[in-house]
Design a protein around this motif. Structure first.
Motif, PDB file in Angstrom:
ATOM      1  N   LEU A 100      52.774 -35.028  17.617  1.00 34.49           N
ATOM      2  CA  LEU A 100      54.084 -34.530  17.209  1.00 34.49           C
ATOM      3  C   LEU A 100      54.490 -35.150  15.876  1.00 34.49           C
ATOM      4  N   LEU A 101      55.650 -34.695  15.360  1.00 39.11           N
ATOM      5  CA  LEU A 101      56.241 -35.319  14.183  1.00 39.11           C
ATOM      6  C   LEU A 101      57.406 -36.163  14.669  1.00 39.11           C
ATOM      7  N   VAL A 102      57.399 -37.425  14.276  1.00 41.27           N
ATOM      8  CA  VAL A 102      58.424 -38.338  14.770  1.00 41.27           C
ATOM      9  C   VAL A 102      59.282 -38.835  13.607  1.00 41.27           C
ATOM     10  N   GLU A 103      60.594 -38.875  13.857  1.00 41.47           N
ATOM     11  CA  GLU A 103      61.527 -39.367  12.846  1.00 41.47           C
ATOM     12  C   GLU A 103      61.664 -40.873  12.991  1.00 41.47           C
ATOM     13  N   ALA A 104      61.647 -41.574  11.870  1.00 40.30           N
ATOM     14  CA  ALA A 104      61.694 -43.036  11.933  1.00 40.30           C
ATOM     15  C   ALA A 104      62.219 -43.598  10.621  1.00 40.30           C
ATOM     16  N   ARG A 105      62.641 -44.833  10.697  1.00 39.67           N
ATOM     17  CA  ARG A 105      62.879 -45.576   9.468  1.00 39.67           C
ATOM     18  C   ARG A 105      61.545 -45.815   8.762  1.00 39.67           C
ATOM     19  N   LEU A 106      61.612 -45.911   7.436  1.00 39.57           N
ATOM     20  CA  LEU A 106      60.434 -46.269   6.653  1.00 39.57           C
ATOM     21  C   LEU A 106      60.705 -47.625   6.017  1.00 39.57           C
ATOM     22  N   THR A 107      59.679 -48.438   5.888  1.00 44.15           N
ATOM     23  CA  THR A 107      59.896 -49.789   5.341  1.00 44.15           C
ATOM     24  C   THR A 107      60.063 -49.776   3.833  1.00 44.15           C
ATOM     25  N   GLU A 108      59.624 -48.689   3.184  1.00 44.38           N
ATOM     26  CA  GLU A 108      59.722 -48.601   1.726  1.00 44.38           C
ATOM     27  C   GLU A 108      60.991 -47.834   1.348  1.00 44.38           C
ATOM     28  N   PRO A 109      62.001 -48.495   0.776  1.00 43.75           N
ATOM     29  CA  PRO A 109      63.262 -47.811   0.492  1.00 43.75           C
ATOM     30  C   PRO A 109      63.258 -47.013  -0.812  1.00 43.75           C
ATOM     31  N   ASP A 110      62.247 -47.201  -1.648  1.00 45.31           N
ATOM     32  CA  ASP A 110      62.240 -46.570  -2.967  1.00 45.31           C
ATOM     33  C   ASP A 110      61.561 -45.198  -2.880  1.00 45.31           C
ATOM     34  N   PRO A 111      62.332 -44.108  -3.106  1.00 49.07           N
ATOM     35  CA  PRO A 111      61.728 -42.775  -2.962  1.00 49.07           C
ATOM     36  C   PRO A 111      60.572 -42.538  -3.936  1.00 49.07           C
ATOM     37  N   ASP A 112      60.584 -43.260  -5.040  1.00 49.62           N
ATOM     38  CA  ASP A 112      59.505 -43.071  -6.013  1.00 49.62           C
ATOM     39  C   ASP A 112      58.181 -43.664  -5.525  1.00 49.62           C
ATOM     40  N   LYS A 113      58.251 -44.470  -4.476  1.00 55.02           N
ATOM     41  CA  LYS A 113      57.025 -45.060  -3.931  1.00 55.02           C
ATOM     42  C   LYS A 113      56.597 -44.365  -2.643  1.00 55.02           C
ATOM     43  N   LEU A 114      57.255 -43.262  -2.335  1.00 51.11           N
ATOM     44  CA  LEU A 114      56.887 -42.472  -1.158  1.00 51.11           C
ATOM     45  C   LEU A 114      56.401 -41.116  -1.625  1.00 51.11           C
ATOM     46  N   ARG A 115      55.476 -40.538  -0.880  1.00 50.40           N
ATOM     47  CA  ARG A 115      55.052 -39.171  -1.204  1.00 50.40           C
ATOM     48  C   ARG A 115      54.631 -38.454   0.071  1.00 50.40           C
ATOM     49  N   ILE A 116      54.868 -37.157   0.076  1.00 49.23           N
ATOM     50  CA  ILE A 116      54.467 -36.338   1.216  1.00 49.23           C
ATOM     51  C   ILE A 116      52.940 -36.365   1.326  1.00 49.23           C
ATOM     52  N   GLY A 117      52.453 -36.582   2.536  1.00 45.79           N
ATOM     53  CA  GLY A 117      51.021 -36.671   2.758  1.00 45.79           C
ATOM     54  C   GLY A 117      50.485 -38.103   2.790  1.00 45.79           C
ATOM     55  N   GLN A 118      51.348 -39.051   2.459  1.00 47.24           N
ATOM     56  CA  GLN A 118      50.950 -40.462   2.395  1.00 47.24           C
ATOM     57  C   GLN A 118      50.571 -40.991   3.796  1.00 47.24           C
ATOM     58  N   PRO A 119      49.455 -41.730   3.921  1.00 44.95           N
ATOM     59  CA  PRO A 119      49.118 -42.332   5.224  1.00 44.95           C
ATOM     60  C   PRO A 119      50.147 -43.403   5.604  1.00 44.95           C
ATOM     61  N   MET A 120      50.537 -43.404   6.863  1.00 44.98           N
ATOM     62  CA  MET A 120      51.560 -44.340   7.331  1.00 44.98           C
ATOM     63  C   MET A 120      51.078 -45.014   8.619  1.00 44.98           C
ATOM     64  N   ARG A 121      51.616 -46.179   8.858  1.00 44.83           N
ATOM     65  CA  ARG A 121      51.233 -46.963  10.032  1.00 44.83           C
ATOM     66  C   ARG A 121      52.487 -47.470  10.731  1.00 44.83           C
ATOM     67  N   LEU A 122      52.443 -47.477  12.063  1.00 43.14           N
ATOM     68  CA  LEU A 122      53.588 -47.922  12.863  1.00 43.14           C
ATOM     69  C   LEU A 122      53.795 -49.427  12.733  1.00 43.14           C
ATOM     70  N   THR A 123      55.048 -49.829  12.641  1.00 45.56           N
ATOM     71  CA  THR A 123      55.366 -51.252  12.629  1.00 45.56           C
ATOM     72  C   THR A 123      56.745 -51.421  13.271  1.00 45.56           C
ATOM     73  N   LEU A 124      57.202 -52.656  13.319  1.00 45.09           N
ATOM     74  CA  LEU A 124      58.547 -52.937  13.820  1.00 45.09           C
ATOM     75  C   LEU A 124      59.358 -53.576  12.711  1.00 45.09           C
ATOM     76  N   VAL A 125      60.670 -53.291  12.697  1.00 39.49           N
ATOM     77  CA  VAL A 125      61.561 -53.978  11.745  1.00 39.49           C
ATOM     78  C   VAL A 125      62.773 -54.509  12.498  1.00 39.49           C
ATOM     79  N   PRO A 126      63.206 -55.736  12.139  1.00 37.29           N
ATOM     80  CA  PRO A 126      64.479 -56.198  12.688  1.00 37.29           C
ATOM     81  C   PRO A 126      65.588 -55.493  11.906  1.00 37.29           C
ATOM     82  N   TYR A 127      66.347 -54.618  12.574  1.00 42.89           N
ATOM     83  CA  TYR A 127      67.324 -53.836  11.799  1.00 42.89           C
ATOM     84  C   TYR A 127      68.709 -54.443  11.844  1.00 42.89           C
ATOM     85  N   THR A 128      68.925 -55.399  12.752  1.00 41.20           N
ATOM     86  CA  THR A 128      70.218 -56.090  12.769  1.00 41.20           C
ATOM     87  C   THR A 128      70.061 -57.430  13.485  1.00 41.20           C
TER      88      THR A 128
END
Lengths: 149, 382
Positions: A100-128
């Motif tokens: 499926l396609l899953v919605e998630a936070r991404l660790t990279e906040p800069d849109p210029d460093k993201l691209r459609i088709g980019q390989p991604m890996r699951l991780t955990l972030v402390p969000y608060t």
């Protein structure tokens, strides 16, 4: 203060917890016992065939970025319970092949460093961090190129 | 089946009206619509009234006249007003009533919509971790669309600039300051690639329309506007929709807008090539771009050239959101779709004043889209 920071998952049965060598980090989804539709988060009722029979399924921890956006203002609280000091973050949909396609936070906040088709890996972030110092963690995806082999 | 026609429209300005209850705005809109139609409230036989914030908008009868008519509340997200119109028309088409009204009103607090995800059937963590924002969906949908179909940031800015320019010529619009595409592009990014001046804002307002049987319209007006089709569709499995923690991998499934649009064209016997003026849900500038194609008004990717040429401007080949759209007017959810119909009726009557499109428009089109994946389309004609 040298006490170790405690961590808690934002919700039970959302991802494997605590992750470790014998319990690798995965999102916990479900699979319809009748038609095979994969769901996340785990769904007791199938949105394709309305079956109420499902089984637990650990989802792939790698995929590709399908689309993304950024969150540049602090979301309204409630429901958001992140820290008052707001750090922009990115959000995307990651395609887990055949699942499926899953919605998630991404660790990279800069849109210029993201691209459609980019390989991604699951991780955990402390969000608060709670008042008692407990970090609350949620799942996120990180660009897989960042990994060192 | 009897045909329903619109004989009167009324619009309370959209904006901020401190101290004025939503029901009072609604009553003002109803009085304007009744006066436009030349009928009195006691003649109205039934109707539908929609709101997001007002729990029982049917209480408006206390301000209009306690005549005992059935006035049914409608609550259907951003498609609320489209639903109210469809049902008010249906009541005439089926012969239940001869004279009906559709009303929408709302009064939203400032800022982005904030709600408990559980009301949308979504788990708490989705809101806690900062994923429960409808604006994310709009940013992500247009970002992917731009990638697939070659739409530029400048095109998004041109759409916003056009709609604010149209709103400047609309005395009932909220955002009436014209902005150049450069000024739009200079505003801060809120959700990449969408910037502050590319988004609409929730606000306050009301609108109403009076409908009657086509064969009785001559008693009220020389310029009835025919309700040729109304269609409402919800999302199908596999479509990319707002507030979706996940969705299935597989073949691309059309959005409910595509489904509703096709159903409306088929029902009306009118094709997209016949549309003279359109009102499309422009929650953000990207949505207007995407909705042009999803409503069959152009092919995917053609928007880049069409918008650069000014095809969607007043005076262009297919004017879109001539009253400023949601960007210029804001979105009181319950009233938004009726505001669209109000504008189309003015355009088809040739009564839109400074923003009247040239020629003799015959076919108008309106479209709504919103959470959790619902779309409403109407096709109107002279």
């Amino acid at each position: 203060m040298t006490t170790r920071t405690e961590q808690l998952p934002v919700a039970e049965d959302l991802f494997t917890w605590p992750p470790g060598d014998d319990n690798p980090l995965r999102l916990i989804g479900s699979e319809c016992a009748d038609c095979g539709l994969v769901s996340f988060p785990a769904a007791p009722a199938c949105v394709r065939c309305a079956s109420t029979e499902s089984k637990r399924r650990l989802l792939a921890d790698r995929g590709t970025l399908w689309t993304y956006t950024t969150q540049d203002f602090r979301p309204p609280s409630p429901p958001y319970d992140g820290p008052e000091a707001f750090e922009p973050y990115a959000v995307g949909y990651v395609e887990l092949p055949g699942e499926l396609l899953v919605e998630a936070r991404l660790t990279e906040p800069d849109p210029d460093k993201l691209r459609i088709g980019q390989p991604m890996r699951l991780t955990l972030v402390p969000y608060t961090v709670r008042d008692d110092g407990t970090e609350v963690v949620t799942f996120a995806f990180t660009p897989a190129e960042e990994e060192t082999s | 089946m009897t045909e329903a026609v619109i004989i009167g429209v009324g619009l309370h300005p959209f904006g901020r009206f401190p101290g004025k209850p939503a029901l009072d705005m609604g009553a003002d809109a109803v009085r304007l619509a009744l006066a436009d139609a030349g009928v009195n409230w006691p003649q109205i036989q039934g109707g539908y009234i929609g709101s997001y914030e007002v729990a029982n908008p049917d209480a408006i009868v206390g301000r209009l006249g306690l005549t005992g008519i059935p006035l049914r509340g409608v609550f259907n997200g951003c498609a609320t007003a489209g639903t109210a119109v469809a049902l008010a028309a249906r009541a005439i088409e089926t012969g239940e009533h001869d004279l009906t009204i559709a009303i929408g009103l709302d009064k939203h607090p400032r800022g982005a919509f904030a709600a408990d995800p559980s009301v949308a059937g979504i788990p708490s963590w989705y809101g806690q971790t900062g994923l429960f924002l409808t604006t994310h969906f709009f940013g992500m949908k247009i970002n992917r669309y731009m990638h697939e179909h070659g739409i530029s940031h400048e095109t998004l800015a041109r759409v916003a600039s056009k709609n604010f320019g149209n709103a400047a010529a609309n005395e009932k619009a909220w955002r009436r300051t014209p902005l150049t595409p450069e000024e739009v592009l200079a505003s801060p990014v809120l959700n990449y690639p969408l910037r502050q001046f590319m988004y609409c804002g929730p606000n306050e307002g009301a609108a109403a329309i009076v409908l009657c049987r086509a064969d009785q319209a001559h008693k009220y007006t020389g310029k009835p506007v025919r309700v040729r089709a109304t269609a409402l569709r919800s999302r199908r499995l596999g479509a990319f929709e707002v507030q979706s923690p996940s969705f299935p991998v597989g073949e691309v499934v059309d959005s409910p807008t595509v489904d509703a649009s096709r159903a409306a064209y088929e029902s009306a016997g009118i094709g997209p090539e016949d549309v003279d003026v359109a009102q499309l849900q422009d929650t953000d500038a990207g949505s207007e771009v995407i909705h042009m194609a999803e409503n069959g008004l152009c092919k995917d990717g053609e928007q880049e050239r069409l918008i650069a040429e000014g095809a969607t401007a007043i005076g262009g080949r297919l004017p879109v959101n001539t009253d400023g759209g949601l960007l210029g007017n804001g979105e009181p959810i319950g009233a938004s779709g009726l505001r669209q119909i109000h504008e189309i009726v003015l355009q088809l009557r040739g009564a839109a004043g400074e923003r009247q499109i040239p020629g003799t428009p015959r076919v108008g089109y309106t479209h709504l889209y919103g959470a959790p994946g619902a779309s409403a389309v109407t096709i109107l004609s002279t």
